[in-house]
Motif scaffolding. Structure first.
Motif, PDB file in Angstrom:
ATOM      1  N   ASP A  46      14.996  31.877  42.892  1.00  0.00           N
ATOM      2  CA  ASP A  46      15.058  33.236  43.417  1.00  0.00           C
ATOM      3  C   ASP A  46      16.651  34.172  42.286  1.00  0.00           C
ATOM      4  N   HIS A  92      21.599  35.337  47.130  1.00  0.00           N
ATOM      5  CA  HIS A  92      22.344  34.817  48.362  1.00  0.00           C
ATOM      6  C   HIS A  92      23.872  35.259  48.051  1.00  0.00           C
ATOM      7  N   GLY A 129      19.966  35.264  53.104  1.00  0.00           N
ATOM      8  CA  GLY A 129      19.533  34.142  52.751  1.00  0.00           C
ATOM      9  C   GLY A 129      19.034  32.646  54.626  1.00  0.00           C
ATOM     10  N   THR A 171      20.511  39.093  49.312  1.00  0.00           N
ATOM     11  CA  THR A 171      19.387  38.830  50.436  1.00  0.00           C
ATOM     12  C   THR A 171      20.351  38.535  51.426  1.00  0.00           C
ATOM     13  N   ASP A 231      13.849  36.529  51.026  1.00  0.00           N
ATOM     14  CA  ASP A 231      15.054  36.011  50.214  1.00  0.00           C
ATOM     15  C   ASP A 231      13.417  34.841  49.989  1.00  0.00           C
ATOM     16  N   ASP A 271      25.019  41.428  47.658  1.00  0.00           N
ATOM     17  CA  ASP A 271      24.066  40.328  48.475  1.00  0.00           C
ATOM     18  C   ASP A 271      22.581  40.839  48.394  1.00  0.00           C
ATOM     19  N   ARG A 295      25.615  34.238  58.743  1.00  0.00           N
ATOM     20  CA  ARG A 295      25.291  33.833  56.707  1.00  0.00           C
ATOM     21  C   ARG A 295      25.922  35.779  56.812  1.00  0.00           C
TER      22      ARG A 295
END
Length: 244
Positions: free
Chosen positions: A111, A11, A41, A39, A75, A37, A52
């Motif tokens: 996750d 995330h 988030g 995903t 996510d 990263d 984000r």
């Protein structure tokens, strides 16, 4: 661009919470550091994928990152399977880092542990020449980092490595605060669009716990603030005087 350190985070904000002090310290030493990263988030209770995205860019500027990308995995529902591994391998081979830092091996958020396994497996597979990947139409060469460490997140895990981040604690906190829709921010009282349901991480006390964890990690090595990491393999040094 070849990086010295690549941080893999499921995330946006995981890297900031888990190892941003270490990132800052090594950039100050002249190392090239980037974050990938997994995903956006998008399942977070507060904010949106778009907010984000912007917050990750804002934090990247604070940290002075040399690169930051997002693989846009789903996510909460990504898997440690071939399709996802190949995307992570593509990033590893693209940046050819000497060291990779990944999510905690286990944590309260499912996750995190799943991403840790995905990162670990991808690091190994990336070193196999018969695993084929292409980036921008060009076949990539096999690459395996010499070291894979996992940063400690919410759940306490006994560290194998502790890094003194004392001079960087304030900037670490500022990089976390860049995610203003996720964490407590005075702006929430001024802009209702940023507000949302209260969560575990949105209270003012959460930052106190981040600082307390850094103090807890620092105590065994005589540092005011530190970050901890685990390693699946035994680690060695050439010089005893490098240890403290």
């Amino acid at each position: 661009m070849k990086l010295d350190i690549l941080v893999l985070a499921v995330h946006p904000d995981d890297a900031e919470l888990g190892c941003s002090g270490t990132i800052l310290k090594h950039i100050a030493q002249g190392k090239k550091v980037g974050i990938v990263d997994f995903t956006r988030g998008e399942l977070g209770t507060r904010g949106t994928a778009e907010t984000r995205d912007q917050e990750a860019k804002d934090s990247a500027k604070i940290l002075g990152l040399h690169a930051r990308e997002n693989l846009r995995f789903k996510d909460g529902f990504f898997k440690n399977d071939e399709a996802h591994q190949l995307e992570v391998i593509r990033m590893i081979r693209k940046y050819q880092p000497e060291i990779i830092l990944g999510n905690a091996i286990r944590d309260r958020h499912p996750d995190h542990g799943r991403a840790a396994s995905l990162a670990s497996d991808s690091c190994f597979l990336s070193g196999l020449p018969k695993v084929e990947t292409i980036d921008n139409g060009v076949a990539q060469q096999a690459w395996r980092p010499r070291l894979f460490l996992q940063y400690i997140q919410d759940t306490y895990i006994k560290p194998d490595v502790i890094i003194d981040i004392t001079p960087y604690i304030e900037t670490k906190i500022n990089s976390i605060k860049a995610f203003k829709t996720q964490f407590h921010s005075p702006e929430l009282n001024k802009n209702p669009e940023l507000d949302g349901p209260a969560t575990y991480i949105s209270s003012p006390e959460f930052f106190e716990s981040v600082i307390a964890r850094a103090r807890e990690m620092g105590k065994p090595i005589g540092a005011t603030y530190a970050e901890g990491f685990t390693s699946a393999k035994l680690l060695g040094v050439d010089n005893l005087f490098e240890l403290r």
